[in-house]
Write a protein that holds these residues in place. Structure first.
Motif, short mmCIF file in Angstrom:
data_model
loop_
_atom_site.label_atom_id
_atom_site.label_comp_id
_atom_site.label_asym_id
_atom_site.label_seq_id
_atom_site.Cartn_x
_atom_site.Cartn_y
_atom_site.Cartn_z
N GLU A 1 -0.50 15.84 0.57
CA GLU A 1 -0.03 14.61 1.22
C GLU A 1 -1.18 13.98 1.97
O GLU A 1 -1.85 14.63 2.78
CB GLU A 1 1.13 14.93 2.17
N ARG B 1 1.45 8.24 4.72
CA ARG B 1 2.76 7.65 4.47
C ARG B 1 2.58 6.18 4.17
O ARG B 1 1.69 5.52 4.71
CB ARG B 1 3.66 7.81 5.70
N ASN B 2 3.48 5.64 3.33
CA ASN B 2 3.43 4.21 3.04
C ASN B 2 4.26 3.44 4.07
O ASN B 2 4.76 4.01 5.04
CB ASN B 2 3.87 3.92 1.59
N ASN C 1 7.59 4.77 5.05
CA ASN C 1 7.51 6.14 5.55
C ASN C 1 7.72 7.19 4.45
O ASN C 1 8.16 8.31 4.72
CB ASN C 1 8.48 6.37 6.72
N GLU C 2 7.41 6.83 3.22
CA GLU C 2 7.45 7.79 2.11
C GLU C 2 6.08 8.43 1.97
O GLU C 2 5.06 7.76 2.16
CB GLU C 2 7.82 7.07 0.80
N PRO C 3 6.04 9.71 1.64
CA PRO C 3 4.74 10.38 1.54
C PRO C 3 3.91 9.86 0.36
O PRO C 3 4.44 9.53 -0.68
CB PRO C 3 5.11 11.85 1.34
N ARG C 4 2.59 9.79 0.58
CA ARG C 4 1.64 9.46 -0.49
C ARG C 4 0.87 10.73 -0.80
O ARG C 4 0.46 11.46 0.10
CB ARG C 4 0.68 8.36 -0.03
#
Length: 109
Positions: free
Chosen positions: A13, A16-17, A20-23
């Motif tokens: 990881e 976050r975008n 708030n979703e993980p990148r």
């Protein structure tokens, strides 16, 4: 017998975008002394994926490599990344330097 060097790729990881979703990005790790053998080549059923081919390799990991391989990819001989199938588990007692068999493959099409 002598193993060869492969590249294990793990998702890490990186942030976050805006929602708030993980990148995630793939991080490379060099692993030495892996036994690599071509697996069976089989055509995928036409109904499932027209013109698709599954390419598989059999890999035997050295006893000294104890990290989990679940969700990882592997690059063999500089080729495209292949998915490691499952999470290979070690043999209870293996007489050689390698104790954890696995398979890697990809489906195109």
């Amino acid at each position: 017998m002598r193993g060869e060097t492969v590249i294990v790729q793990r998702q890490t990881e990186t942030g976050r975008n805006s929602r708030n979703e993980p990148r995630f990005e793939w991080a490379d790790e060099t692993v030495n002394d892996v036994l690599v053998a071509p697996g069976a080549l089989a055509d995928v059923a036409d109904a499932t994926r027209p013109a698709g081919v599954r390419v598989e390799w059999s890999l035997f990991w050295p006893k000294t490599y104890t990290k989990s391989l679940a969700g990882c990819r592997v690059r063999i001989r500089g080729g495209e990344p292949l998915t490691i199938i499952g999470d290979p588990q070690p043999y209870a007692s293996a007489p050689t330097r390698w104790n954890r068999p696995s398979e890697a493959g990809r489906t195109d099409g």
